[in-house]
Design a protein around this motif. Structure first.
Motif, mmCIF file in Angstrom:
data_model
loop_
_atom_site.group_PDB
_atom_site.id
_atom_site.type_symbol
_atom_site.label_atom_id
_atom_site.label_comp_id
_atom_site.label_asym_id
_atom_site.label_seq_id
_atom_site.Cartn_x
_atom_site.Cartn_y
_atom_site.Cartn_z
ATOM 1 N N ALA A 47 1.541 -1.246 -0.097
ATOM 2 C CA ALA A 47 -0.364 -0.134 0.176
ATOM 3 C C ALA A 47 1.170 1.193 -0.260
ATOM 4 O O ALA A 47 2.145 1.037 0.602
ATOM 5 N N ASP A 48 0.145 1.774 -0.590
ATOM 6 C CA ASP A 48 1.027 3.584 -0.365
ATOM 7 C C ASP A 48 1.685 4.167 1.106
ATOM 8 O O ASP A 48 0.475 3.803 1.933
ATOM 9 N N GLY A 49 2.470 3.858 1.092
ATOM 10 C CA GLY A 49 3.052 4.673 2.648
ATOM 11 C C GLY A 49 3.361 3.426 3.513
ATOM 12 O O GLY A 49 4.285 3.814 4.130
ATOM 13 N N ALA A 50 3.624 1.925 2.715
ATOM 14 C CA ALA A 50 4.630 1.071 3.354
ATOM 15 C C ALA A 50 5.847 1.110 3.315
ATOM 16 O O ALA A 50 6.345 1.202 1.868
ATOM 17 N N LEU A 51 6.070 0.704 4.095
ATOM 18 C CA LEU A 51 7.627 0.085 4.363
ATOM 19 C C LEU A 51 7.771 -1.077 3.365
ATOM 20 O O LEU A 51 6.858 -2.153 3.593
ATOM 21 N N ILE A 52 9.247 -1.118 2.652
ATOM 22 C CA ILE A 52 9.355 -2.618 1.726
ATOM 23 C C ILE A 52 10.560 -3.624 2.483
ATOM 24 O O ILE A 52 11.021 -3.027 2.440
ATOM 25 N N SER A 53 9.688 -4.526 2.888
ATOM 26 C CA SER A 53 9.625 -5.382 3.947
ATOM 27 C C SER A 53 10.355 -6.749 3.179
ATOM 28 O O SER A 53 10.724 -7.849 3.914
ATOM 29 N N SER A 54 10.448 -6.829 1.612
ATOM 30 C CA SER A 54 10.348 -8.308 1.283
ATOM 31 C C SER A 54 11.174 -7.926 0.274
ATOM 32 O O SER A 54 12.020 -6.952 -0.014
ATOM 33 N N ALA A 55 12.078 -9.125 -0.759
ATOM 34 C CA ALA A 55 12.750 -9.191 -1.710
ATOM 35 C C ALA A 55 11.767 -8.643 -2.951
ATOM 36 O O ALA A 55 10.859 -8.738 -3.473
ATOM 37 N N VAL A 56 13.200 -7.432 -4.022
ATOM 38 C CA VAL A 56 12.664 -6.795 -4.915
ATOM 39 C C VAL A 56 13.524 -7.403 -6.012
ATOM 40 O O VAL A 56 14.657 -7.692 -6.306
ATOM 41 N N PRO A 57 12.532 -8.100 -6.436
ATOM 42 C CA PRO A 57 12.917 -9.222 -8.073
ATOM 43 C C PRO A 57 13.780 -8.424 -8.614
ATOM 44 O O PRO A 57 13.106 -7.428 -9.429
ATOM 45 N N ASP A 58 14.374 -8.599 -10.012
ATOM 46 C CA ASP A 58 15.045 -8.251 -10.556
ATOM 47 C C ASP A 58 14.507 -8.376 -12.192
ATOM 48 O O ASP A 58 14.704 -9.890 -12.184
ATOM 49 N N ILE A 59 14.033 -8.068 -12.512
ATOM 50 C CA ILE A 59 13.422 -8.393 -13.657
ATOM 51 C C ILE A 59 13.639 -8.326 -15.109
ATOM 52 O O ILE A 59 13.390 -8.269 -16.461
ATOM 53 N N SER A 60 15.608 -7.909 -15.517
ATOM 54 C CA SER A 60 16.374 -8.352 -16.200
ATOM 55 C C SER A 60 16.526 -9.308 -16.274
ATOM 56 O O SER A 60 17.565 -9.968 -17.965
ATOM 57 N N GLY A 61 16.260 -10.667 -15.516
ATOM 58 C CA GLY A 61 17.067 -11.672 -15.848
ATOM 59 C C GLY A 61 18.631 -11.486 -15.026
ATOM 60 O O GLY A 61 18.887 -13.320 -15.457
ATOM 61 N N ASN A 62 18.928 -11.144 -15.089
ATOM 62 C CA ASN A 62 20.489 -11.258 -14.478
ATOM 63 C C ASN A 62 20.409 -11.971 -12.883
ATOM 64 O O ASN A 62 21.424 -11.558 -12.170
ATOM 65 N N GLY A 63 18.923 -11.827 -11.958
ATOM 66 C CA GLY A 63 19.210 -12.483 -10.836
ATOM 67 C C GLY A 63 19.109 -11.277 -9.506
ATOM 68 O O GLY A 63 19.662 -11.983 -9.071
ATOM 69 N N ARG A 64 19.948 -9.668 -9.810
ATOM 70 C CA ARG A 64 20.483 -9.550 -9.630
ATOM 71 C C ARG A 64 18.873 -8.933 -8.359
ATOM 72 O O ARG A 64 18.696 -7.999 -7.986
ATOM 73 N N ASN A 65 18.673 -9.924 -7.601
ATOM 74 C CA ASN A 65 17.314 -9.521 -6.689
ATOM 75 C C ASN A 65 17.188 -8.424 -5.186
ATOM 76 O O ASN A 65 18.754 -8.569 -4.825
ATOM 77 N N LEU A 66 17.064 -7.281 -5.225
ATOM 78 C CA LEU A 66 16.760 -6.252 -3.604
ATOM 79 C C LEU A 66 16.770 -7.246 -2.805
ATOM 80 O O LEU A 66 16.026 -7.373 -2.104
#
Length: 90
Positions: free
Chosen positions: A29-48
């Motif tokens: 939701a707007d204003g929520a803290l990002i607390s899970s992994a963010v996937p790298d959609i380039s295909g290089n596997g550099r997830n955050l």
């Protein structure tokens, strides 16, 4: 409205991306803290990933030209799973 992420994804095959992130479909939701992994959609596997509950960036639903993005303030950061961090500059 032109979707810049869709345009970038369409060009991935012709470019050598280091990483590409789309924060819009993570379910925050707007204003929520990002607390899970963010996937790298380039295909290089550099997830955050997050490293601490005190340094999580905030999800902004319309923060970048009307599209969802991460807002980094002061010491907020996400860590690239391959090493190194993406940190907001003060």
């Amino acid at each position: 409205m032109v979707d810049p992420v869709a345009q970038a994804v369409a060009k991935i095959e012709s470019y050598s991306w280091f990483a590409l992130y789309d924060f819009r479909n993570l379910g925050y939701a707007d204003g929520a803290l990002i607390s899970s992994a963010v996937p790298d959609i380039s295909g290089n596997g550099r997830n955050l990933t997050t490293t601490s509950s005190t340094t999580q960036p905030t999800y902004r639903a319309t923060g970048f030209n009307g599209f969802g993005c991460a807002e980094f303030i002061t010491d907020d950061h996400l860590r690239w799973q391959g090493g190194g961090t993406f940190t907001a500059s003060s």
